[in-house]
Design an enzyme around this catalytic site. Structure first.
Site, PDB file in Angstrom:
ATOM      1  N   HIS A 155       0.901  -1.207   0.017  1.00  0.00           N
ATOM      2  CA  HIS A 155       0.072   0.040   0.079  1.00  0.00           C
ATOM      3  C   HIS A 155       0.893   1.377   0.020  1.00  0.00           C
ATOM      4  CE1 HIS A 155      -3.199   2.794   1.203  1.00  0.00           C
ATOM      5  NE2 HIS A 155      -4.149   1.942   0.752  1.00  0.00           N
ATOM      6  N   ASP A 186      -7.843  -5.140  -0.494  1.00  0.00           N
ATOM      7  CA  ASP A 186      -8.380  -5.915  -1.442  1.00  0.00           C
ATOM      8  C   ASP A 186      -8.155  -7.459  -1.219  1.00  0.00           C
ATOM      9  OD1 ASP A 186      -7.747  -3.141  -3.410  1.00  0.00           O
ATOM     10  OD2 ASP A 186      -9.695  -4.006  -3.066  1.00  0.00           O
TER      11      ASP A 186
HETATM   12  C1  SDX Z   1      -6.135   0.079  -3.082  1.00  0.00           C
HETATM   13  O1  SDX Z   1      -4.259   4.616  -2.142  1.00  0.00           O
HETATM   14  C2  SDX Z   1      -5.294   4.021  -1.512  1.00  0.00           C
HETATM   15  O2  SDX Z   1      -5.642   4.501  -0.417  1.00  0.00           O
HETATM   16  C3  SDX Z   1      -5.860   2.849  -2.465  1.00  0.00           C
HETATM   17  C4  SDX Z   1      -7.009   2.135  -1.720  1.00  0.00           C
HETATM   18  C5  SDX Z   1      -8.247   2.753  -1.402  1.00  0.00           C
HETATM   19  O3  SDX Z   1      -8.775   2.489  -0.455  1.00  0.00           O
HETATM   20  O4  SDX Z   1      -8.494   3.802  -2.256  1.00  0.00           O
HETATM   21  O5  SDX Z   1      -6.305   1.539  -0.322  1.00  0.00           O
HETATM   22  C6  SDX Z   1      -7.183   0.667  -2.318  1.00  0.00           C
HETATM   23  O6  SDX Z   1      -5.730   0.529  -4.300  1.00  0.00           O
HETATM   24  C7  SDX Z   1      -5.292  -0.891  -2.435  1.00  0.00           C
HETATM   25  C8  SDX Z   1      -4.003  -1.339  -3.217  1.00  0.00           C
HETATM   26  C9  SDX Z   1      -4.599  -2.558  -4.080  1.00  0.00           C
HETATM   27  N1  SDX Z   1      -3.409  -2.786  -5.066  1.00  0.00           N
HETATM   28  C10 SDX Z   1      -2.800  -4.061  -5.075  1.00  0.00           C
HETATM   29  O7  SDX Z   1      -3.073  -4.638  -4.171  1.00  0.00           O
HETATM   30  C11 SDX Z   1      -1.909  -4.390  -6.239  1.00  0.00           C
HETATM   31  C12 SDX Z   1      -0.608  -4.944  -5.552  1.00  0.00           C
HETATM   32  N2  SDX Z   1       0.015  -3.878  -4.724  1.00  0.00           N
HETATM   33  C13 SDX Z   1       1.029  -2.855  -5.637  1.00  0.00           C
HETATM   34  O8  SDX Z   1       1.126  -2.931  -6.859  1.00  0.00           O
HETATM   35  C14 SDX Z   1       1.551  -1.837  -4.880  1.00  0.00           C
HETATM   36  O9  SDX Z   1       1.827  -2.250  -3.475  1.00  0.00           O
HETATM   37  C15 SDX Z   1       0.561  -0.670  -4.882  1.00  0.00           C
HETATM   38  C16 SDX Z   1       0.206  -0.068  -6.042  1.00  0.00           C
HETATM   39  C17 SDX Z   1      -0.557  -1.038  -3.870  1.00  0.00           C
HETATM   40  C18 SDX Z   1       1.498   0.412  -3.770  1.00  0.00           C
HETATM   41  O10 SDX Z   1       2.586   0.857  -4.947  1.00  0.00           O
HETATM   42  P1  SDX Z   1       3.863   1.981  -4.387  1.00  0.00           P
HETATM   43  O11 SDX Z   1       3.200   2.549  -3.272  1.00  0.00           O
HETATM   44  O12 SDX Z   1       3.773   2.664  -5.751  1.00  0.00           O
HETATM   45  O13 SDX Z   1       4.839   0.920  -4.276  1.00  0.00           O
HETATM   46  P2  SDX Z   1       6.237   0.471  -5.248  1.00  0.00           P
HETATM   47  O14 SDX Z   1       5.129   0.096  -6.484  1.00  0.00           O
HETATM   48  O15 SDX Z   1       7.051   1.485  -5.470  1.00  0.00           O
HETATM   49  O16 SDX Z   1       6.926  -0.777  -4.545  1.00  0.00           O
HETATM   50  C19 SDX Z   1       7.783  -0.710  -3.672  1.00  0.00           C
HETATM   51  C20 SDX Z   1       8.507  -1.837  -3.576  1.00  0.00           C
HETATM   52  C21 SDX Z   1       8.953  -2.199  -5.304  1.00  0.00           C
HETATM   53  O17 SDX Z   1      10.202  -3.029  -5.031  1.00  0.00           O
HETATM   54  P3  SDX Z   1      11.520  -2.340  -5.142  1.00  0.00           P
HETATM   55  O18 SDX Z   1      11.582  -1.807  -6.512  1.00  0.00           O
HETATM   56  O19 SDX Z   1      11.751  -1.377  -4.006  1.00  0.00           O
HETATM   57  O20 SDX Z   1      12.720  -3.649  -5.148  1.00  0.00           O
HETATM   58  O21 SDX Z   1       7.566  -3.078  -3.191  1.00  0.00           O
HETATM   59  C22 SDX Z   1       7.588  -3.914  -4.296  1.00  0.00           C
HETATM   60  C23 SDX Z   1       7.778  -3.069  -5.552  1.00  0.00           C
HETATM   61  O22 SDX Z   1       8.444  -3.866  -6.550  1.00  0.00           O
HETATM   62  N3  SDX Z   1       6.048  -4.220  -4.159  1.00  0.00           N
HETATM   63  C24 SDX Z   1       5.567  -5.456  -4.558  1.00  0.00           C
HETATM   64  C25 SDX Z   1       4.296  -5.509  -4.227  1.00  0.00           C
HETATM   65  N4  SDX Z   1       3.956  -4.002  -3.996  1.00  0.00           N
HETATM   66  C26 SDX Z   1       5.026  -3.311  -3.958  1.00  0.00           C
HETATM   67  N5  SDX Z   1       6.199  -6.789  -4.891  1.00  0.00           N
HETATM   68  C27 SDX Z   1       5.529  -7.693  -4.941  1.00  0.00           C
HETATM   69  N6  SDX Z   1       4.115  -7.615  -4.694  1.00  0.00           N
HETATM   70  C28 SDX Z   1       3.556  -6.637  -4.203  1.00  0.00           C
HETATM   71  N7  SDX Z   1       2.067  -6.470  -4.224  1.00  0.00           N
END
Ligand code: SDX
Length: 469
Positions: A348, A405
């Site tokens: 998140h 989710d």
């Molecule tokens: C919602 O914003 C809100 O409030 C949203 C929400 C709401 O109520 O409106 O809470 C609802 O959208 C919840 C999120 C649902 N999405 C998912 O579950 C999709 C999977 N999660 C990710 O794609 C990610 O965690 C996000 C999009 C939720 C957050 O992304 P960020 O904050 O931009 O973080 P990032 O993509 O920069 O990741 C940081 C690191 C990276 O690794 P490094 O490059 O540092 O090595 O963490 C890794 C990412 O690769 N990472 C994951 C991951 N989420 C982040 N690796 C594997 N699986 C994951 N789910």
């Protein structure tokens, strides 16, 4: 957190190192927690130095002691320097009094009330009223709100012709976004909402019609007749009747499903400046109407990185189940930088501890499946995945925990809602939050949202005729 604030504060204050050291020692004592809540800023300015020139900008502090540097005057003061922050990870778009999140401590509050209390004690309609108008309603206010909503819940019959035009395999989020935008054509008076009365009428109209569109989107993909609820039923009961009633059966409200749906909608109702809410606010800032702004928000929510994740989680869990429950393979894929696969429902932007909503939903999933007598192996796979991730350095280092989710789809499935409808249910829950944020933006007379950029393209070059290219 507090040290960062103090560093920021002392950087701003430019106190001598000696003074700072004494104060820092004091602060790191047991007074920290007291100060955390009672920090009196000794300076309300941040100082920026560019090419030896110092510039001061105001610091603003919110009611929960969050601090922002107000850079409104930055470009004018510095002769063109701007900030840049892809994904707005460090950038606030507005001041808001609606929802407070503390990602480090897993806190979520709507208008000051904790999500735990609201999920446990309130109805979704009460929470909708709270988010939109700022206070929990009295019994009379709630009754009037619901009566006004019911009076506006009829959707023009011609909307059914639009639904007929969709193929049966259309994704219901696309149907919902299209129909929400189409509502403008049938309710032109809801576009320019300059007066309180016009704004209120637009709000009760969409609160009444949106659940009908949600139900009709589901009925369309299931090949079922489009129906209405009943005047005698509550808001959430009506959603259930419109979604689940079969023409050849007497429909009875299942109290377990009703209570779980009420709770799920409350948990999804608002979440400060997330992607879809920011979309609703920026579209509304051009003075596009409420329905058009909501339609844009629905499209933003559809993305699998945002609200679309609840559908992606179920599809991921199903794939793991088909794969013999091999969670380790999917954990490895999620950590493999060469693999685009992510563990859906994990991570998140704000919560770096735990998502309080995920905790409540996980508990509700156990209760609902138990009460409905459903033994869904998918729930066990989800719990197994969570345990593995909570003990895996990759996830722990990146503070990746289950989000809203991760478990919600398991409950929707137990209710008999098709997986394509999961994000539509998210939109139904988020509707009052979007409305509240849009209303706050419009009442606050905020300027049109128009970010700047740093250009990295070609410098000026002369046109070449086609024979010379
Ligand atoms: C919602 O914003 C809100 O409030 C949203 C929400 C709401 O109520 O409106 O809470 C609802 O959208 C919840 C999120 C649902 N999405 C998912 O579950 C999709 C999977 N999660 C990710 O794609 C990610 O965690 C996000 C999009 C939720 C957050 O992304 P960020 O904050 O931009 O973080 P990032 O993509 O920069 O990741 C940081 C690191 C990276 O690794 P490094 O490059 O540092 O090595 O963490 C890794 C990412 O690769 N990472 C994951 C991951 N989420 C982040 N690796 C594997 N699986 C994951 N789910």
């Amino acid at each position: 957190m507090l040290k960062n604030k103090l560093n920021l504060y002392f950087d701003a204050k430019n106190l001598s190192g000696f003074t700072f050291k004494i104060f820092q020692k004091l602060v790191s004592s047991q007074f920290t927690s007291l100060l955390k809540n009672k920090i009196e800023r000794m300076s309300d300015k941040a100082t920026l130095k560019i090419d030896g020139q110092e510039y001061e900008f105001p610091l603003i502090t919110g009611t929960e002691n969050e601090t922002a540097i107000d850079v409104k005057a930055l470009r004018a003061a510095t002769g063109g320097v701007i900030t840049i922050d892809p994904g707005y990870k460090n950038t606030g778009s507005c001041k808001s009094a609606i929802t407070f999140l503390n990602g480090e401590e897993g806190i979520l509050r709507y208008r000051g009330y904790s999500i735990e209390e609201l999920a446990d004690k309130a109805s979704f309609l009460e929470v909708a009223y709270l988010l939109i108008f700022g206070e929990l309603p009295t019994a009379e206010q709630l009754e009037k709100f619901h009566t006004d909503i019911k009076s506006k819940s009829i959707v023009d019959e011609d909307v059914k012709k639009i639904i007929d035009a969709f193929p049966k395999n259309a994704h219901p989020m696309g149907i919902l976004s299209s129909l929400t935008s189409a509502l403008v054509a049938f309710n032109p008076s809801s576009v320019n909402v300059d007066s309180d009365e016009e704004m209120y009428n637009a709000i009760v109209k969409i609160m009444g019609k949106f659940p009908v569109l949600v139900a009709w989107a589901m009925r369309k993909i299931e090949g079922m007749p489009l129906n209405y609820g009943s005047k005698s039923l509550g808001y959430v009961e009506n959603v259930m009747k419109m979604m689940f009633e079969k023409p050849n059966e007497d429909y009875e409200i299942n109290p377990i499903v009703k209570s779980a749906l009420d709770k799920l909608l409350i948990l999804h109702a608002d979440h400060e400046q997330n992607c879809s809410t920011s979309t609703v606010r920026i579209v509304g800032s051009s003075h596009a109407g409420l329905f058009a702004s909501l339609s844009a928000g629905i499209s933003a929510l559809w993305g699998p990185l945002h609200g679309g994740a609840n559908q992606a989680v179920l599809e991921m869990l199903e794939a793991i189940k088909e794969d013999g429950g091999d969670t380790k393979k999917y954990m490895a894929k999620a950590k493999d930088k060469n693999d685009p696969f992510r563990l859906m429902g994990f991570g998140h932007r704000v919560y770096k501890n735990f998502d309080p909503r995920a905790r409540i939903i996980k508990k509700a999933a156990d209760e609902v499946l138990n009460d409905l007598g459903i033994d869904d192996p998918i729930l066990d796979i989800a719990k197994g995945l969570e345990q593995e991730a909570l003990n895996d350095p990759y996830f722990v280092e990146r503070k990746l925990y289950p989000n809203v989710d991760f478990y919600s789809g398991i409950i929707y499935r137990a209710m008999g809602i098709p997986v394509e409808m999961f994000t539509v249910m998210f939109a139904l829950g988020r509707l009052p939050g979007w409305i509240a944020q849009w209303r706050e933006m419009r009442l606050g007379k905020e300027p049109i949202g128009r970010p700047r950029q740093i250009y990295t393209g070609e410098n000026l070059r002369a046109f070449k005729t086609i024979n010379n290219r």
